[in-house]
Design a protein around this motif. Structure first.
Motif, PDB file in Angstrom:
ATOM      1  N   TRP A   1       0.818  -1.206   0.000  1.00  0.00           N
ATOM      2  CA  TRP A   1       0.000   0.000   0.000  1.00  0.00           C
ATOM      3  C   TRP A   1       0.848   1.251   0.000  1.00  0.00           C
ATOM      4  CZ3 TRP A   1       1.571   2.378   4.382  1.00  0.00           C
ATOM      5  CH2 TRP A   1       1.963   1.577   5.469  1.00  0.00           C
ATOM      6  N   THR A   2       0.208   2.337  -0.365  1.00  0.00           N
ATOM      7  CA  THR A   2       0.772   3.675  -0.226  1.00  0.00           C
ATOM      8  C   THR A   2      -0.218   4.464   0.626  1.00  0.00           C
ATOM      9  OG1 THR A   2       1.816   3.535  -2.395  1.00  0.00           O
ATOM     10  CG2 THR A   2       1.568   5.744  -1.437  1.00  0.00           C
ATOM     11  N   PHE A   3       0.285   5.092   1.648  1.00  0.00           N
ATOM     12  CA  PHE A   3      -0.529   5.907   2.543  1.00  0.00           C
ATOM     13  C   PHE A   3      -0.223   7.366   2.232  1.00  0.00           C
ATOM     14  CE2 PHE A   3      -0.910   7.739   7.024  1.00  0.00           C
ATOM     15  CZ  PHE A   3      -2.290   7.865   6.968  1.00  0.00           C
ATOM     16  N   GLU A   4      -1.224   8.092   1.764  1.00  0.00           N
ATOM     17  CA  GLU A   4      -1.066   9.512   1.463  1.00  0.00           C
ATOM     18  C   GLU A   4      -1.853  10.323   2.481  1.00  0.00           C
ATOM     19  OE1 GLU A   4      -2.241  10.034  -2.593  1.00  0.00           O
ATOM     20  OE2 GLU A   4      -0.475   8.972  -3.349  1.00  0.00           O
ATOM     21  N   PHE A   5      -1.247  11.412   2.951  1.00  0.00           N
ATOM     22  CA  PHE A   5      -1.864  12.237   3.980  1.00  0.00           C
ATOM     23  C   PHE A   5      -1.167  13.586   4.033  1.00  0.00           C
ATOM     24  CE2 PHE A   5       1.663   9.969   5.713  1.00  0.00           C
ATOM     25  CZ  PHE A   5       2.256  10.803   6.653  1.00  0.00           C
ATOM     26  N   GLY A   6      -1.777  14.510   4.744  1.00  0.00           N
ATOM     27  CA  GLY A   6      -1.150  15.797   4.986  1.00  0.00           C
ATOM     28  C   GLY A   6      -0.760  15.900   6.448  1.00  0.00           C
ATOM     29  N   LEU A   7       0.345  16.588   6.692  1.00  0.00           N
ATOM     30  CA  LEU A   7       0.812  16.801   8.061  1.00  0.00           C
ATOM     31  C   LEU A   7       1.346  18.224   8.148  1.00  0.00           C
ATOM     32  CD1 LEU A   7       1.177  15.345  10.783  1.00  0.00           C
ATOM     33  CD2 LEU A   7       3.478  14.747  10.038  1.00  0.00           C
ATOM     34  N   ARG A   8       0.697  19.037   8.949  1.00  0.00           N
ATOM     35  CA  ARG A   8       1.071  20.453   9.104  1.00  0.00           C
ATOM     36  C   ARG A   8       1.208  21.143   7.747  1.00  0.00           C
ATOM     37  NH1 ARG A   8       4.799  17.999  12.391  1.00  0.00           N
ATOM     38  NH2 ARG A   8       6.462  18.788  11.075  1.00  0.00           N
ATOM     39  N   GLY A   9       0.236  20.901   6.854  1.00  0.00           N
ATOM     40  CA  GLY A   9       0.202  21.571   5.567  1.00  0.00           C
ATOM     41  C   GLY A   9       1.089  20.970   4.490  1.00  0.00           C
ATOM     42  N   LYS A  10       1.795  19.899   4.789  1.00  0.00           N
ATOM     43  CA  LYS A  10       2.685  19.273   3.811  1.00  0.00           C
ATOM     44  C   LYS A  10       2.108  17.923   3.390  1.00  0.00           C
ATOM     45  CE  LYS A  10       7.443  18.044   2.977  1.00  0.00           C
ATOM     46  NZ  LYS A  10       8.821  18.106   3.441  1.00  0.00           N
ATOM     47  N   ALA A  11       2.063  17.685   2.085  1.00  0.00           N
ATOM     48  CA  ALA A  11       1.590  16.400   1.566  1.00  0.00           C
ATOM     49  C   ALA A  11       2.700  15.362   1.702  1.00  0.00           C
ATOM     50  CB  ALA A  11       1.184  16.541   0.102  1.00  0.00           C
ATOM     51  N   LEU A  12       2.337  14.199   2.280  1.00  0.00           N
ATOM     52  CA  LEU A  12       3.316  13.130   2.493  1.00  0.00           C
ATOM     53  C   LEU A  12       2.769  11.820   1.957  1.00  0.00           C
ATOM     54  CD1 LEU A  12       4.312  13.982   6.161  1.00  0.00           C
ATOM     55  CD2 LEU A  12       5.608  14.472   4.089  1.00  0.00           C
TER      56      LEU A  12
END
Length: 144
Positions: free
Chosen positions: A73-84
Motif C-alpha cells: 500500500w501507499t498511505f497519502e496524507f497531509g501533516l502540518r500543511g505538507k503532503a506526504l
C-alpha cells in the motif's frame, strides 16, 4: 476483499465497521503501536484522522496464501500543511471465521520522522552520513 475495500474507503464514520473485519482479540502492530482488541485498534485509526489531513490508503498489490494475505500500500496524507506519502506492506493472518487475527504493518518510520522540525534535521544529517557517498536513500527526503 472486504478488508481491502474497507481500507480504500476508510473514514472516521466507517471505523466502527472494524468489528466485522477484525476478531475481538486481534493483534495490531506497526512501528508505533502494539495493541489488541477492537477498541485499541479503533483508537489507532481515530488518532490517524485527528492528527493527519485527508489520510487515504491506496492498495497497490495483494498476495494470498492460505490464511495469510500480504497487502502492499501507499498511505497519502497531509501533516502540518505538507503532503506526504509512505509505502508499506501489511501481513494479515485470518481466523476460521474470516476475520483478522493478526495485522502487522511494515514501513519505514524514518520516512515520517524526518518530517519533524528539530528531529527531522538531525535524522536527515545522519541519513546523509550513513548513505553511500553521492547516493542518499531518497534524495527528496535526505534534505539539504
Amino acid at each position: 476483499d472486504a478488508l481491502i475495500d474497507w481500507y480504500g474507503t476508510l473514514t472516521p464514520e466507517t471505523i466502527c465497521e472494524l468489528r466485522r473485519i477484525y476478531h475481538e482479540d486481534a493483534h495490531f502492530r506497526d512501528p508505533f503501536n502494539d495493541v489488541r482488541g477492537h477498541r485499541a485498534i479503533a483508537a489507532i485509526f481515530e488518532h490517524m484522522f485527528k492528527t493527519t489531513d485527508n489520510p487515504v490508503f491506496h492498495i497497490t498489490a495483494t498476495q494470498q496464501d492460505d490464511a495469510t494475505t500480504w497487502v502492499s500500500w501507499t498511505f497519502e496524507f497531509g501533516l502540518r500543511g505538507k503532503a506526504l506519502s509512505i509505502e508499506g506492506v501489511t501481513r494479515l493472518d485470518f481466523g476460521d471465521d474470516g476475520r483478522v487475527l493478526v495485522h502487522r504493518d511494515f514501513w519505514d518510520a524514518l520516512d515520517l520522522l524526518v518530517e519533524l522540525p528539530l528531529l527531522g534535521a538531525i535524522l536527515r544529517f545522519i541519513r546523509r552520513k550513513l548513505s553511500v557517498a553521492g547516493h542518499p536513500v531518497n534524495p527528496e527526503k535526505a534534505g539539504p
